[in-house]
Design a protein around this motif. Structure first.
Motif, short mmCIF file in Angstrom:
data_model
loop_
_atom_site.label_atom_id
_atom_site.label_comp_id
_atom_site.label_asym_id
_atom_site.label_seq_id
_atom_site.Cartn_x
_atom_site.Cartn_y
_atom_site.Cartn_z
N TYR A 1 0.85 -1.18 0.00
CA TYR A 1 0.05 -0.01 -0.19
C TYR A 1 0.80 1.18 -0.15
O TYR A 1 0.37 2.25 -0.75
CB TYR A 1 -0.91 -0.09 1.10
N PRO A 2 2.00 1.22 0.73
CA PRO A 2 2.80 2.49 0.62
C PRO A 2 3.25 2.77 -0.79
O PRO A 2 3.12 4.26 -1.36
CB PRO A 2 4.10 2.12 1.37
N ILE B 1 1.82 6.08 -3.17
CA ILE B 1 2.70 7.07 -3.87
C ILE B 1 2.31 7.17 -5.36
O ILE B 1 2.23 8.32 -5.89
CB ILE B 1 4.12 6.88 -3.60
N THR C 1 13.37 2.85 0.18
CA THR C 1 12.58 3.89 0.17
C THR C 1 12.60 4.80 -0.85
O THR C 1 11.62 5.16 -1.48
CB THR C 1 12.75 4.61 1.78
#
Length: 248
Positions: A76-77, A81, A130
């Motif tokens: 989901y991250p 984005i 990240t």
């Protein structure tokens, strides 16, 4: 405006073939359907026609791989984005042409295939997880909003991150699901949908379900070691179609 019989036949064939391919390799519906439909209509209209079918296809693809909730929790991250990028790209699409962005997308795919051919590794993607997630998620979202072709950028990210076949399918489909929901909301806000378009879109869901069912049966017969090769061939074909679409 009443749609011609020829257009309905062409539309149905495009939806069927695109759904069949998507079901068999886990992605490809918008990448195939969008440029083909754009040959008989404009870019924005092509995206609008397949917006609703795409939602169903993404859900089926994610669910068919199993552990639905776990996939959402893990990816989901990246999807959020991508959703932000999709909102940006869709706003640009509403007010301008995206032909130049289609060409840039095609060349980015060819560049990646060149890198793969000569074994040039993009180690920073795995080392800076990240940063790479933000960069690729945002770029994929923006290009997805502009051209409806998000998966190619996400596949580059997934392959370099050494994701499995299942992870590639679930992450790309989840990102496109989030991005497509955002796109539909923005198109609705701007009054882009009409009754004719919605009727045809919902009617096509029957074709989608049948083709996806057949495609998923085919997917089970594709050996895991052949999957990445199939992905790269499809990416090359997509790049060629995008270049052709831009040049004509």
């Amino acid at each position: 405006m009443e749609l011609s019989t020829d257009f309905l036949i062409i539309f149905s064939l495009i939806i069927f073939v695109s759904s069949l391919v998507h079901g068999s390799i886990g992605f490809g519906f918008p990448m195939i359907a969008t440029p083909l439909l754009a040959m008989v209509t404009d870019m924005k209209t092509a995206i609008l026609y397949i917006a609703i079918p795409t939602l169903l296809i993404n859900l089926i693809s994610i669910y068919s791989e199993g552990n639905f909730l776990q996939a959402i929790k893990r990816f989901y991250p990246l999807a959020i984005i991508g959703m932000i990028g999709s909102a940006i790209g869709t706003q640009i699409l509403i007010y301008s042409s995206s032909e130049l962005f289609k060409l840039l997308l095609a060349f980015s795919i060819l560049l990646y295939l060149f890198i793969q051919k000569f074994k040039i590794q993009m180690k920073w993607i795995k080392e800076k997880k990240t940063l790479s997630m933000v960069v690729f998620g945002l770029i994929a979202g923006i290009i997805g909003g502009l051209t409806n072709v998000m998966a190619s950028i996400l596949i580059i990210y997934s392959l370099e991150s050494k994701h499995s076949k299942k992870e590639i399918i679930q992450s790309t489909n989840l990102c496109f699901l989030f991005g497509k929901i955002t796109q539909i909301v923005l198109f609705t806000f701007h009054g882009s949908f009409n009754q004719e378009l919605l009727t045809l879109s919902f009617s096509s869901l029957i074709i989608v379900v049948i083709a996806m069912f057949v495609g998923l049966k085919i997917k089970d017969k594709i050996p895991k070691e052949s999957y990445v090769k199939v992905v790269k061939v499809v990416l090359f074909l997509i790049a060629c179609v995008l270049i052709y679409q831009t040049m004509i």
